[in-house]
Design an enzyme around this catalytic site. Structure first.
Site, short mmCIF file in Angstrom:
data_model
loop_
_atom_site.label_atom_id
_atom_site.label_comp_id
_atom_site.label_asym_id
_atom_site.label_seq_id
_atom_site.Cartn_x
_atom_site.Cartn_y
_atom_site.Cartn_z
CG HIS A 17 -1.83 -1.14 1.57
ND1 HIS A 17 -1.93 -1.86 2.31
CD2 HIS A 17 -2.86 -1.40 0.60
CE1 HIS A 17 -2.71 -2.87 2.50
NE2 HIS A 17 -3.61 -2.50 1.18
CE LYS A 41 -13.11 -7.36 2.37
NZ LYS A 41 -11.90 -6.39 1.75
NE ARG A 90 -2.40 -7.43 -4.16
CZ ARG A 90 -3.10 -7.52 -3.32
NH1 ARG A 90 -2.38 -7.94 -2.23
NH2 ARG A 90 -4.52 -7.42 -3.26
CB SER A 128 -4.00 -7.07 4.26
OG SER A 128 -3.70 -5.49 4.02
P1 ADP Z 1 -9.41 -4.24 -0.40
O1 ADP Z 1 -10.15 -4.70 0.76
O2 ADP Z 1 -10.29 -3.21 -0.99
O3 ADP Z 1 -8.78 -5.16 -1.25
P2 ADP Z 1 -6.82 -3.71 0.55
O4 ADP Z 1 -6.55 -2.94 1.71
O5 ADP Z 1 -6.48 -5.23 0.43
O6 ADP Z 1 -8.51 -3.47 0.15
O7 ADP Z 1 -6.26 -3.20 -0.91
C1 ADP Z 1 -6.41 -1.76 -0.92
C2 ADP Z 1 -5.74 -1.50 -2.47
O8 ADP Z 1 -4.32 -1.71 -2.30
C3 ADP Z 1 -6.28 -2.43 -3.49
O9 ADP Z 1 -6.21 -1.82 -4.64
C4 ADP Z 1 -4.99 -3.67 -3.69
O10 ADP Z 1 -4.93 -3.97 -4.75
C5 ADP Z 1 -3.83 -2.59 -3.44
N1 ADP Z 1 -2.73 -3.33 -2.92
C6 ADP Z 1 -2.84 -4.22 -1.69
N2 ADP Z 1 -1.43 -5.05 -1.57
C7 ADP Z 1 -0.73 -4.43 -2.41
C8 ADP Z 1 0.48 -4.71 -2.92
N3 ADP Z 1 1.50 -5.51 -2.18
N4 ADP Z 1 0.99 -4.05 -4.18
C9 ADP Z 1 0.28 -3.23 -4.67
N5 ADP Z 1 -0.96 -2.71 -4.70
C10 ADP Z 1 -1.51 -3.61 -3.20
#
Ligand code: ADP
Length: 152
Positions: A17, A41, A90, A128
């Protein structure tokens, strides 16, 4: 003003992030990191904790704000005056999922563009959900998250 919303669960915020957000800073005048509340969730960390970690991580970045929302992301964008949604990609699975959401959001709010940044190589395996597993099992999670995220 170019305002973007970066929506997500951030449960917890990871270096993935942070990478996307940091690289997006030069592209926008303001970025609102929006912690979404989704009734379906189950979160590991309370909302206030997730928000506090994000605030601490970006405390020296004047263009970044942190917000909370529930309901439609498009409605939240209208509330904060954002015309852009920022998301990270990703892998192909992210792409398929994000494509459907971005196209739907554009139907809901025609002036809304979703901007995707590809994850930096080396960070694409961070999610995450895997970080939560490492934390639960008392592994070395610190290498995957910004220094603000510490679990006792
Ligand atoms: P959600 O529950 O909406 O998926 P996340 O917190 O998991 O929320 O992710 C929020 C954003 O961050 C999404 O666009 C996700 O693709 C991006 N993201 C999460 N991890 C990575 C990573 N390792 N590299 C790039 N983008 C990421």
């Amino acid at each position: 003003m170019k305002i973007a919303v970066f929506p997500g669960s951030f449960d917890p915020i990871t270096l993935g992030h942070v990478d996307i957000l940091t690289r997006a800073i030069p592209l926008f005048d303001k970025i609102v990191i929006a912690v979404g509340r989704n009734a379906n969730k189950k979160y590991m960390f309370p909302e206030e904790q997730r928000v506090a970690w994000i605030e601490e991580t970006f405390k020296d970045e004047p263009k970044v704000e942190v917000g909370k929302y529930s309901g439609l992301t498009t409605r939240y964008c209208a509330e904060v005056g954002a015309n852009y949604i920022l998301r990270g990609l990703r892998n192909p699975a992210d792409f398929e999922f994000e494509k459907a959401i971005a196209q739907t959001n554009r139907k809901l709010k025609g002036d809304l563009e979703t901007i995707f940044l590809l994850t930096a190589s080396g960070l694409s395996s961070i999610s995450s959900s895997i970080v939560r597993d490492v934390i639960r099992n008392e592994g070395d999670y610190a290498q995957f998250v910004p220094p603000a995220v510490r679990v006792s």
